[in-house]
Design a protein around this motif. Structure first.
Motif, PDB file in Angstrom:
ATOM      1  N   TYR A   1       0.802  -0.601  -0.146  1.00  0.00           N
ATOM      2  CA  TYR A   1       0.037   0.079  -0.091  1.00  0.00           C
ATOM      3  C   TYR A   1       0.892   1.248  -0.163  1.00  0.00           C
ATOM      4  CZ  TYR A   1      -3.328  -3.036   1.521  1.00  0.00           C
ATOM      5  OH  TYR A   1      -3.822  -4.585   2.039  1.00  0.00           O
ATOM      6  N   ASP A   2       0.897   2.580  -0.409  1.00  0.00           N
ATOM      7  CA  ASP A   2       1.130   3.945  -0.235  1.00  0.00           C
ATOM      8  C   ASP A   2       0.435   3.815   0.783  1.00  0.00           C
ATOM      9  OD1 ASP A   2      -1.285   4.536  -1.394  1.00  0.00           O
ATOM     10  OD2 ASP A   2      -0.307   4.458  -3.442  1.00  0.00           O
ATOM     11  N   THR A   3       0.858   5.440   1.144  1.00  0.00           N
ATOM     12  CA  THR A   3       0.031   6.430   3.396  1.00  0.00           C
ATOM     13  C   THR A   3      -1.140   6.589   2.219  1.00  0.00           C
ATOM     14  OG1 THR A   3       2.024   7.410   2.763  1.00  0.00           O
ATOM     15  CG2 THR A   3       2.319   5.959   4.429  1.00  0.00           C
ATOM     16  N   ASP A   4      -1.750   7.203   1.213  1.00  0.00           N
ATOM     17  CA  ASP A   4      -1.871   8.003   0.797  1.00  0.00           C
ATOM     18  C   ASP A   4      -3.372   7.318   0.908  1.00  0.00           C
ATOM     19  OD1 ASP A   4      -3.526  10.150   0.123  1.00  0.00           O
ATOM     20  OD2 ASP A   4      -2.753   9.324  -2.443  1.00  0.00           O
ATOM     21  N   THR A   5      -3.354   5.454  -0.546  1.00  0.00           N
ATOM     22  CA  THR A   5      -3.971   4.158  -0.108  1.00  0.00           C
ATOM     23  C   THR A   5      -4.751   4.547   1.610  1.00  0.00           C
ATOM     24  OG1 THR A   5      -3.773   4.119  -2.272  1.00  0.00           O
ATOM     25  CG2 THR A   5      -5.233   2.420  -0.767  1.00  0.00           C
ATOM     26  N   LEU A   6      -4.070   4.466   2.040  1.00  0.00           N
ATOM     27  CA  LEU A   6      -4.222   3.664   3.658  1.00  0.00           C
ATOM     28  C   LEU A   6      -4.808   4.819   3.755  1.00  0.00           C
ATOM     29  CD1 LEU A   6      -0.708   2.157   5.077  1.00  0.00           C
ATOM     30  CD2 LEU A   6      -2.808   0.421   4.350  1.00  0.00           C
ATOM     31  N   ARG A   7      -4.331   6.349   4.039  1.00  0.00           N
ATOM     32  CA  ARG A   7      -5.423   6.632   4.648  1.00  0.00           C
ATOM     33  C   ARG A   7      -7.036   7.353   4.203  1.00  0.00           C
ATOM     34  NH1 ARG A   7      -1.453  10.486   7.515  1.00  0.00           N
ATOM     35  NH2 ARG A   7       0.493  10.218   6.533  1.00  0.00           N
TER      36      ARG A   7
ATOM     37  N   CYS B   1      -9.249   4.663   5.795  1.00  0.00           N
ATOM     38  CA  CYS B   1      -9.587   5.269   7.046  1.00  0.00           C
ATOM     39  C   CYS B   1     -10.528   6.695   7.007  1.00  0.00           C
ATOM     40  CB  CYS B   1      -8.195   6.210   7.674  1.00  0.00           C
ATOM     41  SG  CYS B   1      -6.535   4.359   8.455  1.00  0.00           S
TER      42      CYS B   1
END
Ligand code: HEM
Ligand code: SF4
Ligand code: SF4
Length: 416
Positions: A102-108, A111
């Motif tokens: 994942y990239d953090t953008d996707t995880l954000r 959420c």
């Protein structure tokens, strides 16, 4: 606003040395600016009530999203009159990307979506291999799915169909990787997706992909169709690096931890502290390579071994996968397409021949491996024997003919 419940039993769980899920649930329940705070407050109330009464109060039901026959696990409360805000607490199973990157953008974004439409509670990843978005109402389920779908994600499997698949991090980060796990994963799942979203098989069917015999996703134990990376030429040995290990750790340690641990006694240390590998005896178990990573690595002629029938206890006890394809190259588009075709043949044969609620490993036990191989068009190979080194029985009828067939097959492979 939901009442704050007294939770003495849950509180006690926070007193241990490890981080507690109770602390996490409380944090969500106390986020009063969030839409899910009340739901989590009542969830805590119901959980405490369960601990007090020693009973579970969740039941299943039917909740889905438009166009899908699987992927949502419904949970309705049986004590909704006491805890009305958490009367529904459904779970979305969402397929992770192959290799679980994942990239953090996707995880954000994930959420944010779950804070808007669900409980804020996400598990990366459940044992099913899914991202589990736990806790939404029927309405929130559709809205969350729509938003997740918008950012490129899809529901996973549930019930009697193809289940969410897993592949190890493999080629993206791991030097032991022997094939493109992510590509094999995506291609097989894309071709069997209909059997995931609209389950119509006798029972569940799981694919898993590991880049080598370390099998980081436990494919051989936990999947009906396991694809494991391996190699068929000689293991690579950097003798200088091996000598360095011996100098640093001592002969005793290298003998005790590596040489004597080889399951097929394929290793031996020479008088000058170099290593001898009997590659014909090596079963590619990965042990020596794992311990002496700098000195040893898989060979260059890489490919996969395919195993079928791994599963937990059901009609018969736990089974690990049996080898149905000892070695297959997986380099060209054609190779990958053959893999997909084999996967499809297995599913088709399973759909037609398994009993209700029977895994493919059990079906093969019942009908016999030979009939299964015949059914999916695979040739019998001596390497499929479960314990080749401990079986002292061989059939010698038609020996010469069988040898001629085997030689012809080997000739054909060598000519490729
Ligand atoms: C003390 C509280 C709980 C414990 C210890 C617990 C434990 C577990 C465990 C160990 C699993 C298997 C996880 C995995 O696949 O990795 C699981 C799965 C699941 N639990 Fe719970 N659970 C709890 C509360 C709940 C609640 C409150 C709900 C919903 C009302 C719930 C719904 C589910 C569902 C739907 C799954 C299957 C998820 C999936 O694999 O997609 N659980 N639970
Ligand atoms: S299974 Fe092998 S290739 Fe995949 S992550 Fe584990 S060690 Fe690396
Ligand atoms: S990979 Fe396993 S079987 Fe092969 S030489 Fe190393 S320890 Fe022995």
């Amino acid at each position: 606003m939901a009442l704050k419940h007294q939770t003495p039993m849950l509180d006690q769980l926070e007193s241990g040395p490890w981080p507690s899920f109770v602390t996490g649930l409380k944090r969500l329940a106390e986020s009063e600016d969030k839409p899910y705070a009340d739901m989590m407050q009542d969830l805590l109330g119901q959980l405490e009530y369960s601990y007090t009464t020693r009973k579970g109060f969740w039941k299943g039901g039917t909740v889905g999203v438009r166009g899908y026959g699987a992927g949502i696990i419904p949970r309705f409360s049986e004590v909704a009159s006491k805890f009305p805000e958490s009367s529904e607490f459904h779970t979305l199973r969402v397929q992770p990307p192959a290799g679980m990157h994942y990239d953090t953008d996707t995880l954000r974004k994930m959420c944010d979506i779950w804070e808007e439409h669900g409980s804020g509670l996400i598990a990366f990843h459940g044992q099913s291999g899914d991202i589990m978005f736990q806790g939404s109402t029927t309405e929130g389920t559709q809205a969350a799915f729509d938003a997740l779908n918008e950012i490129g994600f899809d529901l996973g499997g549930a019930g009697a169909g193809v289940r969410t698949s897993m592949s190890c991090v493999g080629g993206a980060r791991c030097e032991q990787s022997c094939y493109n796990e992510q590509k094999a994963h995506r291609m097989i799942i894309n071709s069997t997706l209909d059997d995931m979203h609209r389950p119509s098989l006798p029972y569940k069917f799981k694919f898993k992909f590991s880049g080598c015999a370390n099998d980081c996703v436990n494919a051989s134990h936990r999947s009906d169709f396991a694809v494991l990376g391996t190699w068929r030429d000689d293991m690579k040995v950097d003798q200088e690096a091996f000598k360095q290990y011996v100098a640093e750790r001592g002969r005793k340690e290298i003998n005790d931890q590596v040489i004597n641990m080889c399951p097929t006694r394929a290793l031996s240390m020479n008088d000058d502290d170099t290593l001898d590998v009997d590659n014909k005896s090596c079963v590619r178990c990965m042990h020596c390579i794992n311990v002496l990573t700098k000195a040893l690595s898989p060979g260059d002629d890489k490919g996969v071994t395919i195993l079928l029938g791994g599963k937990r206890t059901l009609k018969i006890g736990d089974l690990m996968g049996s080898v149905i394809v000892p070695f297959k190259k997986l380099d060209t588009e054609e190779d990958f397409e053959e893999l997909v075709e084999l996967a499809e043949s297995c599913i088709e044969f399973f759909a037609e021949n398994a009993l209700e609620h029977e895994r493919i490993g059990e079906m093969v036990e019942r009908i016999g491996l030979i009939n299964f191989l015949d059914g999916v068009g695979l040739e019998v190979d001596p390497n499929m024997v479960t314990h080749p080194r401990t079986s002292s029985y061989v059939r010698t009828d038609d020996w010469d003919e069988e040898v001629a067939k085997w030689e012809a097959r080997k000739g054909a492979v060598a000519a490729e």
